[in-house]
Design a protein around this motif. Structure first.
Motif, PDB file in Angstrom:
ATOM      1  N   PHE A 179     -14.929   4.063   7.915  1.00 28.16           N
ATOM      2  CA  PHE A 179     -14.077   4.563   7.374  1.00 28.16           C
ATOM      3  C   PHE A 179     -13.307   4.631   5.819  1.00 28.16           C
ATOM      4  N   VAL A 212      -4.068   0.252  12.402  1.00 30.41           N
ATOM      5  CA  VAL A 212      -5.031   0.177  10.904  1.00 30.41           C
ATOM      6  C   VAL A 212      -4.880   0.310  10.181  1.00 30.41           C
ATOM      7  N   SER A 213      -5.322   2.218   9.828  1.00 26.54           N
ATOM      8  CA  SER A 213      -4.881   2.586   9.140  1.00 26.54           C
ATOM      9  C   SER A 213      -3.763   2.925   8.045  1.00 26.54           C
ATOM     10  N   LEU A 257     -10.634   5.191   4.227  1.00 24.87           N
ATOM     11  CA  LEU A 257      -9.315   3.791   3.061  1.00 24.87           C
ATOM     12  C   LEU A 257      -9.721   4.663   1.268  1.00 24.87           C
ATOM     13  N   LEU A 272     -16.808  -2.746   2.288  1.00 25.19           N
ATOM     14  CA  LEU A 272     -16.601  -1.762   3.074  1.00 25.19           C
ATOM     15  C   LEU A 272     -17.364  -0.714   3.001  1.00 25.19           C
ATOM     16  N   THR A 321      -5.525  -7.638  10.836  1.00 23.37           N
ATOM     17  CA  THR A 321      -6.096  -6.112   9.888  1.00 23.37           C
ATOM     18  C   THR A 321      -5.617  -4.965  10.930  1.00 23.37           C
ATOM     19  N   LYS A 363       0.151  -0.967   0.181  1.00 26.66           N
ATOM     20  CA  LYS A 363       0.503  -0.147   0.136  1.00 26.66           C
ATOM     21  C   LYS A 363       0.920   1.119  -0.081  1.00 26.66           C
ATOM     22  N   TYR A 410      -6.577   7.008   1.510  1.00 24.24           N
ATOM     23  CA  TYR A 410      -5.134   6.928   2.017  1.00 24.24           C
ATOM     24  C   TYR A 410      -4.677   5.740   1.030  1.00 24.24           C
ATOM     25  N   ASN A 437      -1.336   0.119   7.192  1.00 26.65           N
ATOM     26  CA  ASN A 437      -0.835  -1.002   7.443  1.00 26.65           C
ATOM     27  C   ASN A 437      -0.549  -2.238   6.667  1.00 26.65           C
ATOM     28  N   ARG A 464      -2.016 -14.618   4.120  1.00 26.89           N
ATOM     29  CA  ARG A 464      -2.844 -13.702   5.737  1.00 26.89           C
ATOM     30  C   ARG A 464      -1.481 -14.256   6.951  1.00 26.89           C
ATOM     31  N   TYR A 476     -12.521  -2.803  -3.479  1.00 28.91           N
ATOM     32  CA  TYR A 476     -13.140  -2.699  -1.617  1.00 28.91           C
ATOM     33  C   TYR A 476     -14.555  -2.827  -1.068  1.00 28.91           C
ATOM     34  N   HIS A 533      -1.808  -5.299   1.718  1.00 31.25           N
ATOM     35  CA  HIS A 533      -3.248  -6.214   1.537  1.00 31.25           C
ATOM     36  C   HIS A 533      -2.956  -7.497   0.694  1.00 31.25           C
TER      37      HIS A 533
END
Ligand code: ADP
Length: 171
Positions: free
Chosen positions: A79, A131-132, A83, A74, A113, A31, A86, A134, A107, A71, A137
C-alpha cells in the motif's frame, strides 16, 4: 520555604511528573482527509482538553522525500505508493504536543490504525471508516517521536513556554 506540590503527594514516586517525563513530546499530524473534512479544530481541542501543551504547529504540503523518511519502515508494503499519493493529495497540519506520557496517551486517543478496530471515543473511531483514510498520525514511541519531530520541525519552530495549569494537570 515553599512546599513544592510534589512533596504533598499521596502517590508513589513513579507517578511524579518529573521534569523530563513532563517534557515528553510527540508528533501529531492531521492528514489530508482530516484537513479536507475540517477536523483540525476538533482534533486540536481533544489534545488541549486532555491537558497537553501545544509547542509547535504548521500547515504544509508534505514533500515526497519527507514522507519517504517519515514512513521509511513501510516502503516495502504493497500500500506504500497509495499512502504516498494520499499524503501528498493536500495539505497536512503537523503539531508537536508536550506533556506527561504524551506518546502513549496520544496513541490511545488516536485509536487503532484500522478504523474498523478503533474504539468509539478515539479520533479514528469517531471520524473514519477505512485504513487508508484514517485522518491522523501519532508517533508510536518516544524514540520515534524524537525522530519525527526532528524531521518535520526545526528547533526554532518549537516554542518553550510555561502553561499556567501545569501543576494542576500533572503532579
Ligand atoms: P499508524 O499510523 O497507526 O502508526 P502504521 O505506521 O502501520 O500505522 O501505518 C502508517 C499509515 O499507513 C496508516 O496510518 C495508514 O494511513 C496507512 N496504512 C497502514 N496500513 C494500511 C493498509 N493495510 N492499507 C492502506 N493503508 C494503510
Amino acid at each position: 520555604n515553599k512546599i513544592h506540590p510534589c512533596q504533598i503527594s499521596n502517590y508513589g514516586f513513579s507517578y511524579y511528573c518529573t521534569a523530563s517525563a513532563g517534557r515528553e513530546r510527540t508528533l501529531i499530524a492531521v492528514k489530508p482527509d482530516g484537513v479536507q473534512r475540517r477536523l483540525v479544530g476538533q482534533i486540536i481541542q481533544r489534545f488541549e482538553q486532555r491537558g497537553f501543551k501545544l509547542v509547535g504547529l504548521k500547515m504544509l504540503k508534505a514533500p515526497e522525500d519527507l514522507l519517504s523518511q517519515h514512513y521509511h519502515n513501510l516502503q516495502k508494503k504493497s500500500f506504500y505508493p497509495y499512502l504516498l499519493c494520499y499524503m501528498t493529495s493536500g495539505p497536512v497540519v503537523v503539531m508537536v504536543w508536550e506533556g506527561f506520557n504524551v506518546v502513549q496517551t496520544s496513541r490511545m486517543m488516536v485509536g487503532s490504525t484500522n478504523p474498523a478496530e478503533a474504539q468509539p471515543g478515539t479520533v479514528r473511531g469517531d471520524f473514519s471508516i477505512h485504513v487508508s483514510r484514517n485522518v491522523v498520525h501519532a508517533s508510536d514511541s518516544v524514540a520515534g517521536a524524537e525522530r519525527e519531530i526532528q524531521l518535520w520541525f526545526n528547533g526554532r519552530e518549537l516554542i518553550d513556554w510555561d502553561c499556567c495549569d501545569h501543576n494542576i494537570v500533572c503532579e
